[in-house]
Design a protein around this motif. Structure first.
Motif, PDB file in Angstrom:
ATOM      1  N   ILE A   1      -6.345   0.336  -6.730  1.00  0.00           N
ATOM      2  CA  ILE A   1      -5.267   0.670  -5.783  1.00  0.00           C
ATOM      3  C   ILE A   1      -3.926   0.228  -6.366  1.00  0.00           C
ATOM      4  CG2 ILE A   1      -4.355   0.182  -3.469  1.00  0.00           C
ATOM      5  CD1 ILE A   1      -7.350  -0.202  -2.612  1.00  0.00           C
TER       6      ILE A   1
ATOM      7  N   ARG B   1     -10.247   3.657  -1.380  1.00  0.00           N
ATOM      8  CA  ARG B   1      -9.780   2.286  -1.141  1.00  0.00           C
ATOM      9  C   ARG B   1     -10.868   1.265  -1.454  1.00  0.00           C
ATOM     10  NH1 ARG B   1      -4.722   3.260  -0.990  1.00  0.00           N
ATOM     11  NH2 ARG B   1      -4.239   1.312   0.079  1.00  0.00           N
TER      12      ARG B   1
ATOM     13  N   PRO C   1       7.206   9.039  -9.692  1.00  0.00           N
ATOM     14  CA  PRO C   1       7.272   9.579  -8.313  1.00  0.00           C
ATOM     15  C   PRO C   1       7.149  11.097  -8.279  1.00  0.00           C
ATOM     16  CG  PRO C   1       9.417   8.721  -9.026  1.00  0.00           C
ATOM     17  CD  PRO C   1       8.423   8.305 -10.056  1.00  0.00           C
ATOM     18  N   GLU C   2       7.506  11.739  -9.381  1.00  0.00           N
ATOM     19  CA  GLU C   2       7.418  13.211  -9.438  1.00  0.00           C
ATOM     20  C   GLU C   2       5.963  13.690  -9.405  1.00  0.00           C
ATOM     21  OE1 GLU C   2       8.271  11.228 -11.858  1.00  0.00           O
ATOM     22  OE2 GLU C   2       7.064  11.716 -13.619  1.00  0.00           O
TER      23      GLU C   2
ATOM     24  N   LEU D   1       2.331   5.639  -9.426  1.00  0.00           N
ATOM     25  CA  LEU D   1       3.186   6.492  -8.595  1.00  0.00           C
ATOM     26  C   LEU D   1       4.630   5.973  -8.576  1.00  0.00           C
ATOM     27  CD1 LEU D   1       3.366   8.942  -6.705  1.00  0.00           C
ATOM     28  CD2 LEU D   1       2.653   7.471  -4.823  1.00  0.00           C
ATOM     29  N   SER D   2       4.793   4.643  -8.611  1.00  0.00           N
ATOM     30  CA  SER D   2       6.152   4.073  -8.668  1.00  0.00           C
ATOM     31  C   SER D   2       6.856   4.521  -9.936  1.00  0.00           C
ATOM     32  CB  SER D   2       6.087   2.540  -8.679  1.00  0.00           C
ATOM     33  OG  SER D   2       5.627   2.077  -7.472  1.00  0.00           O
TER      34      SER D   2
ATOM     35  N   ASN E   1      -0.871   2.783  -7.402  1.00  0.00           N
ATOM     36  CA  ASN E   1       0.419   2.607  -6.734  1.00  0.00           C
ATOM     37  C   ASN E   1       1.515   2.387  -7.760  1.00  0.00           C
ATOM     38  OD1 ASN E   1      -0.118   3.014  -4.009  1.00  0.00           O
ATOM     39  ND2 ASN E   1      -0.853   0.928  -3.713  1.00  0.00           N
TER      40      ASN E   1
ATOM     41  N   ASP F   1       0.812  -1.226   0.000  1.00  0.00           N
ATOM     42  CA  ASP F   1       0.000   0.000   0.000  1.00  0.00           C
ATOM     43  C   ASP F   1       0.846   1.277   0.000  1.00  0.00           C
ATOM     44  OD1 ASP F   1      -2.277  -1.447  -0.026  1.00  0.00           O
ATOM     45  OD2 ASP F   1      -2.852  -1.074   2.054  1.00  0.00           O
TER      46      ASP F   1
ATOM     47  N   LEU G   1       3.788  12.835  -7.177  1.00  0.00           N
ATOM     48  CA  LEU G   1       3.264  12.653  -5.814  1.00  0.00           C
ATOM     49  C   LEU G   1       2.345  13.794  -5.384  1.00  0.00           C
ATOM     50  CD1 LEU G   1       3.341  11.202  -2.991  1.00  0.00           C
ATOM     51  CD2 LEU G   1       5.301  12.672  -2.456  1.00  0.00           C
TER      52      LEU G   1
ATOM     53  N   LYS H   1       4.499   1.492  -0.283  1.00  0.00           N
ATOM     54  CA  LYS H   1       5.846   1.486  -0.874  1.00  0.00           C
ATOM     55  C   LYS H   1       6.010   2.618  -1.903  1.00  0.00           C
ATOM     56  CE  LYS H   1       6.850  -1.243  -4.194  1.00  0.00           C
ATOM     57  NZ  LYS H   1       7.247  -2.208  -5.197  1.00  0.00           N
ATOM     58  N   ALA H   2       5.053   2.704  -2.825  1.00  0.00           N
ATOM     59  CA  ALA H   2       5.158   3.692  -3.912  1.00  0.00           C
ATOM     60  C   ALA H   2       5.184   5.109  -3.347  1.00  0.00           C
ATOM     61  CB  ALA H   2       3.985   3.530  -4.867  1.00  0.00           C
ATOM     62  N   LYS H   3       4.370   5.333  -2.339  1.00  0.00           N
ATOM     63  CA  LYS H   3       4.302   6.682  -1.770  1.00  0.00           C
ATOM     64  C   LYS H   3       5.621   7.051  -1.088  1.00  0.00           C
ATOM     65  CE  LYS H   3       1.001   9.401   0.490  1.00  0.00           C
ATOM     66  NZ  LYS H   3      -0.275   9.435   1.117  1.00  0.00           N
TER      67      LYS H   3
ATOM     68  N   GLU I   1      -1.192   4.589   7.570  1.00  0.00           N
ATOM     69  CA  GLU I   1      -0.592   5.466   6.557  1.00  0.00           C
ATOM     70  C   GLU I   1       0.185   6.599   7.238  1.00  0.00           C
ATOM     71  OE1 GLU I   1      -3.390   7.236   3.844  1.00  0.00           O
ATOM     72  OE2 GLU I   1      -1.802   8.170   2.650  1.00  0.00           O
TER      73      GLU I   1
ATOM     74  N   GLN J   1       8.586   5.833  -1.689  1.00  0.00           N
ATOM     75  CA  GLN J   1       9.611   6.036  -2.717  1.00  0.00           C
ATOM     76  C   GLN J   1       9.484   7.429  -3.329  1.00  0.00           C
ATOM     77  OE1 GLN J   1       9.936   1.372  -4.090  1.00  0.00           O
ATOM     78  NE2 GLN J   1       9.336   2.875  -5.598  1.00  0.00           N
ATOM     79  N   ALA J   2       8.225   7.822  -3.576  1.00  0.00           N
ATOM     80  CA  ALA J   2       7.994   9.141  -4.177  1.00  0.00           C
ATOM     81  C   ALA J   2       8.429  10.246  -3.225  1.00  0.00           C
ATOM     82  CB  ALA J   2       6.519   9.289  -4.539  1.00  0.00           C
ATOM     83  N   ILE J   3       8.207  10.036  -1.923  1.00  0.00           N
ATOM     84  CA  ILE J   3       8.641  11.046  -0.941  1.00  0.00           C
ATOM     85  C   ILE J   3      10.167  11.154  -0.968  1.00  0.00           C
ATOM     86  CG2 ILE J   3       8.769  11.612   1.530  1.00  0.00           C
ATOM     87  CD1 ILE J   3       5.972  10.328   1.839  1.00  0.00           C
TER      88      ILE J   3
END
Lengths: 194, 365
Positions: free
Chosen positions: B26, B20, B37-38, B33-34, B30, A27, B40, A29-31, A70, A33-35
């Protein structure tokens, strides 16, 4: 270098399922990484940092109930980034990380539920929209209709419904920005609408 | 490809991600976003807007009921209701009774007829129960599904009834610089008077120019003929001539313009046009606009043409396996009959067989 230890360690990840739900990793991980990328790490570096972060989290005793996973994970990860910032003597002010506000869904909802003034500001911005834009926004976000369903209900073409929704959201954002200046409620609105 | 805030906020899958609701949504966002990432902060703003709007609308429910007297500030806008005039759409007619009759125009007339008392001055209940009202604005396009009528009021107060399987697009500058609409299918227009801005209906091969009048335009892409029927006022039929248009004919009341589209398409022959009087049945019902009242009237029409009308009205696909059956001509009127009743009535007059599998119907000898 460190990635090797992450990979070997990753195998032990599931040993701790009873303590750290698997879903946290998928849920958030991607967020995370983006941070990390936001604070100047490359994608590869960010992946490594996040892997290590979760491995370390596995070692922790999470026995106490965590109400908002989260928020918990993001806050802990920000702390990790600050530690890294210091240890690696990275450029820039670590307080930027500290101040980086990225509320969880639960925090957003709780804020909205308790802050009547904020809800009123969104309502005011919404009320300023032309009727036809309000109508499709109402259908989508109150009635929960998909765009296709709105097409079926209204008889408008898909393109018209899409255009009305896009224009509605665009104007709503403009209205919210105006509200922010006019009402001097920058604190509230910054939280919601940066 | 990166999404803007607006694109995300209106995206159904992104909304499901925010609340959700769907595991696949979801996982999709995700993954997005992976890969981006820019994005976000864009995604975060969009998420706040989605959640903020949902919660605001839920919390302000008590204000949502501002219906009849809804002010411009009301949270929810009731879909525009057509005026009684718009609902009926057609000029005055006398009260009349519902009847069903089928006759083969070739020889025999009427095998069966049913006569029911019909109390309304305007036949409208059935039409209205199926019709949905809408109020397009400049730049909007409205679509009606097979089996559905759409009643609408344009920004200039022109009333339009859209027949099944039709599409009407309103120009971007409608009621500002022009009153252009673009039609595929069939619609009945009750045009609001405005001399300064003529009302122009664009169909595939010609235009209809009106100032304030009532007329019907039938221009389905799969029909052999395109028709414009005038009930009130005057309209000009404009045919293309190079880069401009020429007035082919100014229609008088009770006239219709017919353009044979098939000839021009298939043989690349010049467009074949004619002007004829409107048709009325023995109950004085105008045939060309009968659909507005949910009536099906065939006047000496071949089954190959009737097929298209039935397909649109009943949401079915009809195949005619026999050329001789396709050329059967019928004169008939139906109201409130389902597709089986219609086909059975037609069978009584000039016999054919049919089989129905779901929405697929095949007619054969």
């Amino acid at each position: 270098m460190r990635l090797k230890s992450y990979c070997s360690g990753k195998r032990s990840f599931h040993k701790f399922d009873n303590m750290l739900p698997d879903s946290w990793y998928t849920d958030f991980k991607a967020k995370l990484q983006a941070i990390a990328c936001h604070f100047g790490y490359t994608v590869e570096e960010a992946e490594d940092i996040v892997q290590q972060f979760f491995l370390d989290l596995l070692q922790k005793d999470l026995a106490t109930e965590i109400r908002d996973p989260e928020a918990y994970v993001v806050t802990a990860f920000k702390r990790r980034l600050i530690d890294l910032h210091r240890s690696q003597q990275r450029k820039g002010d670590y307080r930027d990380i500290e101040l980086f506000n990225i509320p969880s869904a639960q925090e957003i909802i709780e804020r909205l539920e308790t802050d009547e003034e904020l809800i009123n500001h969104i309502a005011d911005a919404y009320k300023k929209l032309p009727a036809r834009l309000r109508r499709v926004i109402y259908m989508k976000y109150y009635q929960g209709y998909s765009t296709e369903k709105i097409v079926a209900v209204t008889g408008f073409t898909h393109q018209t419904v899409y255009n009305n929704l896009s224009k509605g959201i665009q104007q709503l954002r403009q209205n919210l920005r105006k509200e922010k200046v006019l009402t001097r409620l920058a604190g509230f609105l910054l939280f919601l609408f940066p | 490809m990166a999404y803007t805030v607006e694109e995300l906020v209106v995206n159904d899958s992104f909304i499901a991600f925010c609340i959700r609701q769907q595991p696949e949504a979801i996982a999709f966002w995700n993954d997005y976003l992976s890969r981006h990432p820019e994005e976000l902060l864009t995604m975060e703003e969009a998420r706040k807007l989605v959640l903020g709007l949902r919660l605001m609308l839920q919390q302000k429910q008590n204000e949502l009921s501002a219906e009849e007297d809804s002010s411009e500030h009301a949270l929810y806008v009731v879909p525009d209701q057509p005026s009684p005039e718009a609902e009926t759409g057609v000029p005055h007619r006398v009260a009349w009774k519902k009847w069903v009759a089928v006759a083969a125009s070739v020889t025999i007339v009427l095998s069966a007829a049913y006569y029911y008392k019909y109390n309304h001055l305007w036949q409208s209940s059935a039409t209205l129960s199926q019709a949905t009202a809408t109020a397009p604005r400049s730049g909007d396009a409205v679509l009606s599904q097979p089996g559905e009528h759409r009643i609408m009021v344009l920004p200039d107060n022109t009333k339009v009834t859209l027949n099944a399987g039709s599409r009407l697009e309103v120009s971007e500058t409608f009621d500002i610089k022009d009153r252009n609409v673009y039609l595929t299918g069939e619609a009945f227009f009750d045009v609001a008077h405005n001399k300064a801005l003529p009302f122009i209906v664009h169909v595939a091969k010609y235009k209809i120019k009106a100032v304030g009048t009532k007329f019907n335009v039938k221009a389905y892409s799969n029909d052999r003929f395109s028709e414009t029927s005038l009930l009130e006022g005057k309209v000009e039929i404009l045919l293309p001539n190079g880069s401009s248009d020429v007035v082919y004919k100014t229609l008088q009341v009770n006239q219709k313009f017919i353009l044979n589209t098939a000839d021009s398409l298939v043989r690349k022959a010049p467009v074949k046009t004619e002007v004829l009087p409107l048709s009325y049945d023995d109950k004085h019902q105008n045939v060309e606009t009968a659909w507005v009242d949910d009536l099906l009237i065939f006047e000496d029409q071949p089954l190959s043409q009737i097929k298209n009308i039935l397909e649109r009205k009943y949401r079915v696909t009809i195949a005619i396996a026999s050329d001789s059956v396709a050329s059967y001509h019928y004169t008939a009127t139906f109201q409130h009959e389902d597709i089986d009743e219609v086909l059975k009535a037609l069978q009584l007059s000039l016999p054919f067989l049919y089989k129905k599998e779901g929405n697929q119907i095949t007619l054969y000898k």
